[in-house]
Design a protein around this motif. Structure first.
Motif, PDB file in Angstrom:
ATOM      1  N   ILE A 326       0.973  -1.148  -0.133  1.00  0.00           N
ATOM      2  CA  ILE A 326      -0.061   0.136  -0.009  1.00  0.00           C
ATOM      3  C   ILE A 326       0.714   1.363  -0.047  1.00  0.00           C
ATOM      4  O   ILE A 326       0.451   2.124  -0.768  1.00  0.00           O
ATOM      5  N   ASP A 327       1.684   1.145   0.821  1.00  0.00           N
ATOM      6  CA  ASP A 327       2.833   2.311   0.966  1.00  0.00           C
ATOM      7  C   ASP A 327       3.535   2.647  -0.536  1.00  0.00           C
ATOM      8  O   ASP A 327       3.635   3.822  -0.952  1.00  0.00           O
ATOM      9  N   SER A 328       4.063   1.676  -1.201  1.00  0.00           N
ATOM     10  CA  SER A 328       4.577   1.733  -2.628  1.00  0.00           C
ATOM     11  C   SER A 328       3.625   2.238  -3.384  1.00  0.00           C
ATOM     12  O   SER A 328       3.950   3.326  -4.149  1.00  0.00           O
ATOM     13  N   ILE A 343      -2.743   4.997 -11.775  1.00  0.00           N
ATOM     14  CA  ILE A 343      -4.058   5.366 -10.966  1.00  0.00           C
ATOM     15  C   ILE A 343      -5.000   4.475 -11.517  1.00  0.00           C
ATOM     16  O   ILE A 343      -6.169   3.943 -10.819  1.00  0.00           O
ATOM     17  N   GLU A 344      -5.080   4.140 -12.857  1.00  0.00           N
ATOM     18  CA  GLU A 344      -6.073   3.509 -13.522  1.00  0.00           C
ATOM     19  C   GLU A 344      -6.162   2.028 -13.234  1.00  0.00           C
ATOM     20  O   GLU A 344      -7.188   1.164 -13.046  1.00  0.00           O
ATOM     21  N   ILE A 345      -4.888   1.491 -13.047  1.00  0.00           N
ATOM     22  CA  ILE A 345      -4.869   0.031 -12.340  1.00  0.00           C
ATOM     23  C   ILE A 345      -4.965  -0.115 -10.797  1.00  0.00           C
ATOM     24  O   ILE A 345      -5.747  -0.979 -10.388  1.00  0.00           O
ATOM     25  N   SER A 346      -4.527   1.075 -10.230  1.00  0.00           N
ATOM     26  CA  SER A 346      -4.568   0.860  -8.710  1.00  0.00           C
ATOM     27  C   SER A 346      -5.913   1.344  -8.035  1.00  0.00           C
ATOM     28  O   SER A 346      -6.141   0.911  -6.838  1.00  0.00           O
ATOM     29  N   ALA A 347      -6.489   2.420  -8.613  1.00  0.00           N
ATOM     30  CA  ALA A 347      -7.596   2.841  -7.822  1.00  0.00           C
ATOM     31  C   ALA A 347      -8.933   1.945  -7.638  1.00  0.00           C
ATOM     32  O   ALA A 347      -9.347   1.686  -6.475  1.00  0.00           O
ATOM     33  N   PRO A 348      -9.136   0.975  -8.803  1.00  0.00           N
ATOM     34  CA  PRO A 348     -10.063  -0.004  -8.311  1.00  0.00           C
ATOM     35  C   PRO A 348      -9.567  -0.911  -7.169  1.00  0.00           C
ATOM     36  O   PRO A 348     -10.558  -1.273  -6.325  1.00  0.00           O
ATOM     37  N   VAL A 349      -8.450  -1.300  -6.848  1.00  0.00           N
ATOM     38  CA  VAL A 349      -8.009  -2.029  -5.842  1.00  0.00           C
ATOM     39  C   VAL A 349      -8.111  -1.207  -4.416  1.00  0.00           C
ATOM     40  O   VAL A 349      -8.433  -1.806  -3.480  1.00  0.00           O
ATOM     41  N   LEU A 350      -7.437  -0.021  -4.442  1.00  0.00           N
ATOM     42  CA  LEU A 350      -7.284   0.662  -3.353  1.00  0.00           C
ATOM     43  C   LEU A 350      -8.902   1.082  -2.881  1.00  0.00           C
ATOM     44  O   LEU A 350      -8.982   1.485  -1.707  1.00  0.00           O
ATOM     45  N   ALA A 351      -9.727   1.140  -3.695  1.00  0.00           N
ATOM     46  CA  ALA A 351     -11.128   1.861  -3.481  1.00  0.00           C
ATOM     47  C   ALA A 351     -11.623   0.659  -2.302  1.00  0.00           C
ATOM     48  O   ALA A 351     -12.480   1.035  -1.702  1.00  0.00           O
ATOM     49  N   ASP A 352     -11.151  -0.481  -2.256  1.00  0.00           N
ATOM     50  CA  ASP A 352     -11.671  -1.535  -1.569  1.00  0.00           C
ATOM     51  C   ASP A 352     -11.097  -1.576   0.044  1.00  0.00           C
ATOM     52  O   ASP A 352     -11.367  -1.967   1.031  1.00  0.00           O
ATOM     53  N   LEU A 353     -10.086  -0.747   0.025  1.00  0.00           N
ATOM     54  CA  LEU A 353      -9.306  -0.414   1.463  1.00  0.00           C
ATOM     55  C   LEU A 353      -9.324   0.835   1.850  1.00  0.00           C
ATOM     56  O   LEU A 353      -8.672   1.201   2.916  1.00  0.00           O
ATOM     57  N   VAL A 354     -10.427   1.545   1.598  1.00  0.00           N
ATOM     58  CA  VAL A 354     -10.545   3.180   1.900  1.00  0.00           C
ATOM     59  C   VAL A 354     -11.150   3.060   3.394  1.00  0.00           C
ATOM     60  O   VAL A 354     -10.996   3.977   4.050  1.00  0.00           O
ATOM     61  N   GLU A 355     -11.676   1.937   3.988  1.00  0.00           N
ATOM     62  CA  GLU A 355     -12.232   1.982   5.337  1.00  0.00           C
ATOM     63  C   GLU A 355     -11.308   1.047   6.204  1.00  0.00           C
ATOM     64  O   GLU A 355     -11.644   0.610   7.381  1.00  0.00           O
ATOM     65  N   LEU A 356     -10.019   0.997   5.856  1.00  0.00           N
ATOM     66  CA  LEU A 356      -9.013   0.307   6.745  1.00  0.00           C
ATOM     67  C   LEU A 356      -8.549   1.333   7.813  1.00  0.00           C
ATOM     68  O   LEU A 356      -8.637   2.467   7.680  1.00  0.00           O
ATOM     69  N   LYS A 357      -8.551   0.781   9.012  1.00  0.00           N
ATOM     70  CA  LYS A 357      -8.408   1.694  10.176  1.00  0.00           C
ATOM     71  C   LYS A 357      -6.955   1.825  10.676  1.00  0.00           C
ATOM     72  O   LYS A 357      -6.389   2.942  10.989  1.00  0.00           O
ATOM     73  N   GLY A 358      -6.030   0.858  10.723  1.00  0.00           N
ATOM     74  CA  GLY A 358      -4.772   0.525  10.933  1.00  0.00           C
ATOM     75  C   GLY A 358      -3.959   1.506  10.496  1.00  0.00           C
ATOM     76  O   GLY A 358      -4.060   2.044   9.268  1.00  0.00           O
ATOM     77  N   LEU A 359      -3.141   2.174  11.030  1.00  0.00           N
ATOM     78  CA  LEU A 359      -2.265   3.014  10.989  1.00  0.00           C
ATOM     79  C   LEU A 359      -2.809   4.340  10.059  1.00  0.00           C
ATOM     80  O   LEU A 359      -2.008   4.999   9.140  1.00  0.00           O
ATOM     81  N   LEU A 361      -4.363   4.213   7.375  1.00  0.00           N
ATOM     82  CA  LEU A 361      -4.013   4.029   5.996  1.00  0.00           C
ATOM     83  C   LEU A 361      -5.266   4.414   5.200  1.00  0.00           C
ATOM     84  O   LEU A 361      -5.102   4.801   3.987  1.00  0.00           O
ATOM     85  N   GLY A 362      -6.496   3.990   5.439  1.00  0.00           N
ATOM     86  CA  GLY A 362      -7.617   4.196   4.989  1.00  0.00           C
ATOM     87  C   GLY A 362      -7.765   5.828   4.386  1.00  0.00           C
ATOM     88  O   GLY A 362      -8.027   6.160   3.493  1.00  0.00           O
ATOM     89  N   GLN A 363      -7.761   6.542   5.510  1.00  0.00           N
ATOM     90  CA  GLN A 363      -7.646   7.951   5.265  1.00  0.00           C
ATOM     91  C   GLN A 363      -6.696   8.559   4.313  1.00  0.00           C
ATOM     92  O   GLN A 363      -7.070   9.468   3.577  1.00  0.00           O
ATOM     93  N   GLU A 364      -5.348   7.983   4.498  1.00  0.00           N
ATOM     94  CA  GLU A 364      -4.574   8.459   3.613  1.00  0.00           C
ATOM     95  C   GLU A 364      -4.627   8.041   2.017  1.00  0.00           C
ATOM     96  O   GLU A 364      -4.481   8.750   1.101  1.00  0.00           O
ATOM     97  N   ILE A 365      -5.203   6.907   1.898  1.00  0.00           N
ATOM     98  CA  ILE A 365      -5.724   6.262   0.536  1.00  0.00           C
ATOM     99  C   ILE A 365      -7.014   7.224   0.018  1.00  0.00           C
ATOM    100  O   ILE A 365      -6.496   7.704  -1.092  1.00  0.00           O
ATOM    101  N   VAL A 366      -7.808   7.763   0.705  1.00  0.00           N
ATOM    102  CA  VAL A 366      -8.887   8.647   0.341  1.00  0.00           C
ATOM    103  C   VAL A 366      -8.245  10.170  -0.239  1.00  0.00           C
ATOM    104  O   VAL A 366      -8.538  10.352  -0.964  1.00  0.00           O
ATOM    105  N   ARG A 367      -7.369  10.440   0.639  1.00  0.00           N
ATOM    106  CA  ARG A 367      -6.890  11.792   0.642  1.00  0.00           C
ATOM    107  C   ARG A 367      -6.154  11.680  -0.614  1.00  0.00           C
ATOM    108  O   ARG A 367      -6.250  12.794  -1.624  1.00  0.00           O
ATOM    109  N   ILE A 368      -5.163  10.593  -1.018  1.00  0.00           N
ATOM    110  CA  ILE A 368      -4.559  10.840  -2.349  1.00  0.00           C
ATOM    111  C   ILE A 368      -5.156  10.444  -3.525  1.00  0.00           C
ATOM    112  O   ILE A 368      -5.188  10.939  -4.595  1.00  0.00           O
ATOM    113  N   LEU A 369      -6.161   9.587  -3.455  1.00  0.00           N
ATOM    114  CA  LEU A 369      -6.994   9.077  -4.390  1.00  0.00           C
ATOM    115  C   LEU A 369      -7.943  10.391  -5.041  1.00  0.00           C
ATOM    116  O   LEU A 369      -8.218  10.569  -6.290  1.00  0.00           O
ATOM    117  N   LEU A 370      -8.513  10.871  -4.059  1.00  0.00           N
ATOM    118  CA  LEU A 370      -9.348  12.291  -4.279  1.00  0.00           C
ATOM    119  C   LEU A 370      -8.745  13.695  -4.359  1.00  0.00           C
ATOM    120  O   LEU A 370      -9.431  14.397  -4.426  1.00  0.00           O
TER     121      LEU A 370
END
Length: 615
Positions: A326-328, A343-359, A361-370
């Protein structure tokens, strides 16, 4: 209590004592030195012994080296031997073994280069001062010779370990970096081929064909074939681990990236598990993460669609590699140069992880994708991939629109939504039991739409149930997507949702992703054990069967064994074809010879008949 060796005060007195020490032709005197009670005499004798050891040819050398190895392993921070010349001694012994094959094969000297490189690595592991002393004693050059494979893979493992420790210390990195091209190319080659090498040279051989000294080093003369194979697997993993470690040392300093970022090697990194059990080991995914923190590394990885896809697969894993992957991906998305490549390859996958709580990560994914989605939304900019655009739109709706909408709803409206979601879920369950799986999917989808964002437990169950429907319909990707979302939500509760782990393990199995299936299966068994720890726990039969299947598929030497088996069959087929072709040629020759004989007989008969008619 560690010995303290003052370099200046005792060194002159030790030098004075050296000439008075009688020369001993037997290296076993080393064992007489160790019990010496006078510290100064003991140091002088040890220094003299280490100085003389490479000059003599004694069958007891290996016993002394074995003892020094044990001391180095148990007391790596003790300055006694490093300051008495052990590094010079070890370097000279390695050189002697490389240059003099007769000496190396005499007595038990074949073990000496292994022990010598191991001792260097142990003493340079923690102390930068010891590492500096080792470099001044010229240990780098003989270690590189061992890395080249001048003896065998056994010595490569310990020499890479020693060079890795030297490269880790700031004070000694440059001494290793002088040979960067040779070291990096060798490390890349070893990391990519070591599993095949160990299989061909040891694991794949009959017990009688294996080198005796390899067997002794692996098991210390104890155990049978099973223990040898287990240790060989462990050492092969460590060999790959230390290869990646020394490359990672260069990558962290952004040195020689053009040598590291080769397309084929980056692809290989995605599948390398070597050293994953070691928290300090980068493993393949860890090295990719290090490269993603460099400009050249990001651009090279973004140019390889296969590498990005593999990072996406690992980002949904249930083991420690998930955070690295995820960090990569996040580093690739932060860079404006590589963002739109991945983004076209990773966005559909990272969309499944936007509600991760640990560290977070979910908030960071949302911020960067959007970060610029609102621009695309309001200025009607479209991505080339419909899946990526749909994923971003879904994230926007979930994390922005729905949050705003529910914040304006009354408590009664929220409760009504929760009740409606339960009703739709029950209807979906009934449709599934009656065999109307597609109708069940629709009901679960409607339930997800009306279920409140904060009703986490309910959403976990609905996502997991819809994933089960996808499995029945044979849609593995949709099942992975829904189970990943359920597991991301379950990171907010005490433990991961066990049914989702099992269903995702099945989905990965359907896609042929054995490693990810294995990780989920293991996590499923752990979660079941925790939930039933007060009772007698038995691994379910279906989980044990899946575990056995994926362990066989992910065995460290599975690829090597499969490839060698295929090559063997091809060789046998070629040999058969060759023999068959020889037989065909022989048969054709024989047939032609017989036909020629018949033709001649026929001609003679015809000539006889003609001559008779003339008569």
């Amino acid at each position: 209590m560690e010995s303290q060796i003052p370099e200046n005060s005792d060194s002159k007195r030790i030098q004075k004592l050296l000439p008075s020490i009688p020369t001993c032709t037997n290296c076993s005197c080393f064992f007489c030195i160790m019990p010496e009670t006078d510290p100064l005499i003991r140091k002088a004798k040890i220094a003299f012994c280490l100085k003389q050891m490479p000059l003599r040819d004694d069958k007891e050398h290996v016993l002394a080296l074995s003892s020094l190895w044990k001391i180095a392993m148990t007391k790596p921070n003790d300055p006694e031997f490093p300051y008495l010349g052990i590094f010079k001694c070890m370097a000279k012994l390695i050189k002697k073994g490389l240059r003099n094959k007769g000496w190396l094969l005499n007595h038990q000297n074949i073990y000496i280069p292994y022990y010598a490189a191991h001792i260097i690595g142990s003493y340079t592991m923690n102390k930068p001062k010891f590492a500096e002393k080792a470099v001044k004693s010229n240990v780098v050059a003989p270690l590189i010779e061992l890395v080249r494979g001048k003896i065998s893979w056994i010595e490569q493992r310990v020499s890479l370990r020693a060079l890795g420790h030297l490269a880790r210390h700031e004070a000694t990195f440059e001494a290793v970096a002088k040979h960067k091209e040779e070291i990096i190319e060798a490390a890349i080659h070893i990391a990519s081929t070591c599993l095949y090498e160990v299989y061909d040279k040891f694991v794949g051989l009959e017990e009688s064909q294996r080198l005796e000294y390899h067997r002794n080093l692996l098991t210390r003369g104890l155990g049978g074939l099973e223990l040898e194979n287990r240790k060989a697997e462990e050492w092969a993993s460590q060999l790959q681990c230390w290869s990646l470690y020394i490359i990672d040392c260069f990558a962290c300093k952004e040195r020689s990236l053009e040598l590291i970022c080769k397309k084929n090697f980056l692809k290989d990194l995605c599948t390398m598990w070597g050293g994953l059990a070691n928290p300090q080991s980068p493993s393949g995914i860890g090295l990719l993460r290090t490269l993603c923190y460099t400009k050249i590394g990001r651009e090279s990885i973004a140019d390889s669609e296969e590498v990005v896809e593999n990072l996406c697969i690992v980002s949904r894993s249930s083991d420690d590699r998930q955070n690295l992957a995820i960090d990569s991906l996040l580093q690739l998305l932060k860079d404006p140069i590589t963002r739109y490549k991945v983004i076209e390859i990773s966005a559909p996958v990272l969309a499944d992880l936007v509600e991760l709580k640990g560290l977070k990560l979910g908030q960071e994914i949302v911020r960067i994708l959007l970060q610029d989605y609102h621009k695309a939304k309001y200025f009607e900019m479209k991505l080339r991939s419909e899946k990526a655009e749909e994923a971003l739109r879904e994230i926007w709706d979930l994390k922005v629109e729905r949050v705003k909408r529910e914040s304006l709803m009354s408590e009664k409206e929220i409760r009504d939504g929760e009740i409606m979601a339960r009703v739709l879920k029950q209807e979906g369950n009934e449709q599934f039991r009656s065999g109307k799986v597609e109708e069940a999917v629709k009901k679960y989808s409607e339930a997800i739409d009306v279920c409140g964002v904060k009703d986490i437990k309910q959403r976990i169950v609905i996502y997991s149930n819809r994933a089960q429907c996808c499995l029945v319909l044979g849609d593995a990707e949709a099942a992975i997507r829904d189970t990943t979302r359920a597991l991301s939500l379950s990171s907010h509760v005490a433990c991961p949702h066990s049914k989702s782990l099992w269903r995702r393990s099945q989905a990965y199995d359907m896609k042929g992703l054995a490693k990810e299936s294995l990780m989920d299966c293991l996590a499923f068994i752990r979660s079941r054990f925790r939930s039933k720890k007060k009772k007698r726990f038995i691994i379910p039969y279906y989980a044990a069967r899946m575990l056995q299947k994926q362990m066989n598929a992910t065995w460290l030497f599975a690829s090597a064994k499969s490839e060698r088996s295929i090559n063997k069959h091809v060789d046998e087929l070629d040999e058969f074809k060759g023999e068959y072709q020889v037989d065909v040629k022989t048969m054709r020759k024989e047939t032609n010879r017989k036909n020629e004989g018949r033709r001649r007989k026929s001609e003679r008969r015809i000539r006889t008949n003609v001559s008779r008619q003339r008569l």
